[in-house]
Design an enzyme around this catalytic site. Structure first.
Site, mmCIF file in Angstrom:
data_model
loop_
_atom_site.group_PDB
_atom_site.id
_atom_site.type_symbol
_atom_site.label_atom_id
_atom_site.label_comp_id
_atom_site.label_asym_id
_atom_site.label_seq_id
_atom_site.Cartn_x
_atom_site.Cartn_y
_atom_site.Cartn_z
ATOM 1 N N ASP A 127 -11.956 -47.075 -37.019
ATOM 2 C CA ASP A 127 -10.648 -46.828 -36.406
ATOM 3 C C ASP A 127 -10.695 -46.829 -34.891
ATOM 4 O OD1 ASP A 127 -8.751 -46.560 -38.555
ATOM 5 O OD2 ASP A 127 -9.901 -44.809 -39.189
ATOM 6 N N GLU A 171 0.216 -45.868 -47.120
ATOM 7 C CA GLU A 171 -1.238 -45.721 -47.104
ATOM 8 C C GLU A 171 -1.548 -44.412 -46.386
ATOM 9 O OE1 GLU A 171 -3.398 -49.104 -45.343
ATOM 10 O OE2 GLU A 171 -4.777 -47.645 -44.501
#
Lengths: 410, 268
Positions: free
Chosen positions: B59, B48
């Site tokens: 994140d 990924e």
């Protein structure tokens, strides 16, 4: 047709560009807001706090000497006289009441210079809510007094050390907190931007500015003004004063963005006049971005306008032509700042000085176009106490031994 | 190998797919290619690639830091395509994880076209929900890119069904209410969320991400999910290493440990 539509779009702007984890909370917020809007008890409570706690309706003041200096009849909407010193108190009181209504005991907020943080801490203290404020680490150093204010009011201030350590990163960090704590926490967003329903909710909570001003100016002059002027960062004070005038086609609406060193230098915060369409912080709007869509840093002498995006309704008003957006440089804003101090004995927030500078620019244009002295309503969105250090340094009027430590403002 | 084939193969082997995440251009374009190839060689079934973005709200600190380093070193969107091309050429299955604005800026259809040409099989969109995704879904269909949207423990049944129906390839189940980053234990909300997804669509492969960082945790998740997604723990191997060679050694070791985990291997 009223905007936004059901999905929170103003034309192609707005919407929801957020992690799925937040959608449920946004849906809940929207539902709670729709119910509150219909609930006379909620409205009474909100109106009561605005009147008896925040001190609204704020005055509408005919600025005689400034009018003479600018060649226009200038009316100032004195939001600087509200409790906490700016229009922002309207939004935080509304949202804090909503948080209570949703049974959420904790609010979080982002802040740049600290004004929204102080306002949020104020509302949280009043309504007995836990309050956490995210603030860029560079800003916590520069604005030590506002950090102290928030702490006095019982809030926790968390310095944000990632990214560019400014307002946009504080907003990112608040969103990250919210993703983890959404069950117990309301995100008290500080401007008319972010994902739906925030742009609509914030607009409605600050919308009293325009409703009051419209009534006041018609009462005083017997007619509507030729133009309404406001500064635009995220755009809450501007949408607050514009909204009631949008249906009045004869009233021109002017938003003045922070032109920093000049839009052509690249060092500015003028998202509409110097940016392009994209997605930031949950909504589609105009923003400052590079050719890869990475957010660019904004620059402005005014911390409150120093944000690389703008609320989606402004993007829409710009595209439809209903409102006109122009940049005002730091230098132009500071000249207007000084002019208001000297002609009216009012020290404005540097943000609001952008609106005054804009009024000065459009006054001769409108006069020529109309063939008479134009009437301009200016939103004086905040007071300048917080800017004394910045302005003092700018004008070189601080004595050497009286130069305040960096970050001190008053 | 396509996403569907990758999940089918793992299923035939009675194990889960291991998805390993690394930001493009971290710390440089070439180094990130080497990291991704090392991960693929050491047991990651799917690489990924995360497109570094200035405002990554989903994140945690590790990916933020790695993304900041990549951006400071000048990585561009077109570099991400180059990296995907280099990694796919080694035979690895590559998906892209990206926030939405860089794609909108590049041009949605052009991006889907160039992404497919680079060899990526799918794209994960952490801040694009299907409600706003019509243009992306059309472009992805046109150019044969699988699309993965996220579901969360807070998703209502109605939204969960809508989101799963909008996915092709696999759906990304966020194991907990939070941002990316390794946690000390696997979220208790994850098994229930996977179960709810299966009720909505028994055939859609489910990848579980957020908070997985060890072989033991991978084994725990593999027991109920089709795919195990690991990011921060892998990235930290490189971020915290004194030099790149050491970083890659650690990356290989952790990839192997995780690969053992998704095969139900004895937790270490």
């Amino acid at each position: 047709m009223t905007f936004p539509d059901m999905a929170g779009h103003f034309g192609k702007y707005g919407g929801r560009f957020v992690p799925e984890a937040l959608v449920k909370a946004l849906d809940e917020l929207e539902r709670a807001y729709r119910e509150a809007k219909q609930d006379p008890v909620f409205q009474q409570r909100f109106d009561g706090l605005l009147k008896n706690y925040a001190g609204t309706p704020s005055l509408l003041y005919r600025a005689e000497r400034l009018s003479e200096a600018l060649g226009a009849e200038i009316w100032l909407k004195r939001e600087d006289l509200n409790h906490t010193g700016a229009h922002k108190v309207r939004n935080v009181l509304g949202q804090a009441l909503l948080a209570k209504r949703m049974g959420k005991p904790r609010v979080i907020a982002e802040t740049g210079a600290g004004q929204h943080g102080v306002a949020s801490a104020t509302a949280a203290a009043l309504l007995d809510l836990e309050c956490v404020v995210y603030m860029g680490a560079t800003d916590t150093e520069r604005q030590a007094l506002n950090v102290a204010r928030m702490r006095m009011l019982g809030a926790t201030v968390i310095p944000v050390t990632n990214g560019s350590q400014t307002l946009k990163d504080a907003l990112n960090e608040a969103l990250r907190d919210w993703v983890s704590t959404v069950e117990t926490t309301h995100y008290l967003l500080g401007t008319a931007a972010g994902p739906h329903p925030f742009p609509e909710i914030v607009r409605d909570f600050v919308g009293g500015i325009g409703v009051e001003a419209r009534e006041q100016i018609v009462g005083a002059t017997g007619q509507l003004p030729d133009a309404v002027a406001a500064c635009v960062g995220g755009g809450s004070n501007a949408i607050g004063i514009f909204h009631a005038f949008v249906p009045d086609e004869g009233v021109r609406l002017f938003g003045f963005e922070a032109g920093g060193d000049g839009v052509e230098t690249g060092r500015h915060a003028a998202s509409i006049t110097g940016g392009s369409v994209g997605v930031l912080h949950g909504n589609r709007t105009y923003l400052l971005q590079d050719e890869d869509g990475q957010t660019m840093e904004s620059h402005s002498i005014s911390a409150g306008l120093d944000y690389p995006g703008v609320g989606p309704e402004h993007a829409w008003l710009h595209d439809t032509g209903r409102a006109t957006y122009e940049p005002v440089t730091d230098a132009e804003a500071m000249a207007a700042f000084q002019l208001l101090c000297r002609t009216e004995g009012i020290i404005p927030a540097i943000e609001s000085a952008h609106a005054l500078a804009g009024a000065a620019k459009i006054a001769p244009r409108l006069a020529a176009e109309l063939g008479r002295t134009p009437t301009i309503l200016v939103n004086l969105s905040g007071r300048g106490d917080k800017d004394v250090h910045t302005a003092g340094a700018y004008f070189g009027i601080l004595d050497d031994n009286e130069v305040l430590v960096p970050g001190e403002q008053e | 190998m396509s996403i569907a084939e990758t999940f089918a193969k793992a299923k035939a082997e009675d194990r889960s797919v291991l998805v390993g995440c690394m930001p493009a251009g971290f710390p440089t374009v070439d180094d990130s290619i080497a990291s991704m190839v090392a991960m693929a060689e050491s047991g990651c079934d799917v690489i990924e690639v995360e497109l570094p973005y200035s405002d990554p709200v989903m994140d945690g600190p590790v990916i933020q830091k790695a993304s900041d380093i990549a951006l400071a070193n000048g990585v561009r969107s077109r570099d991400t395509l180059k990296i995907i091309e280099a990694v796919s050429r080694t035979g690895a299955t590559v998906v892209l994880m990206t926030y939405w604005n860089p794609i909108e800026k590049y041009g949605v259809d052009a991006w889907a076209r160039d992404l497919a040409a680079a060899g990526a099989t799918g794209m994960i969109t952490p801040d694009l929900i299907p409600d706003e995704g019509a243009e992306w879904i059309a472009a992805a269909d046109k150019h044969g890119i699988d699309r993965t949207f996220l579901v969360s423990p807070s998703s209502t049944d109605e939204r969960l069904a809508m989101t799963v129906a909008s996915c092709r390839g696999f759906v990304y189940a966020t194991a907990l209410m939070g941002v990316t980053g390794a946690r000390t234990s696997v979220s208790s909300q994850a098994p229930e969320l996977v179960e709810r997804i299966r009720r909505a669509d028994p055939h859609m492969p489910v990848g579980v991400g957020l908070g997985v960082g060890t072989g033991a945790q991978a084994a725990e998740v593999a027991a109920f999910a089709d795919g195990v997604i690991v990011g921060s723990a892998l990235i930290r191997c490189v971020l915290e290493a004194p030099d790149l060679a050491t970083g890659h050694d650690r990356l290989r070791a952790l990839s192997a440990e995780l690969a053992e985990g998704v095969r139900g291997g004895a937790p270490r």
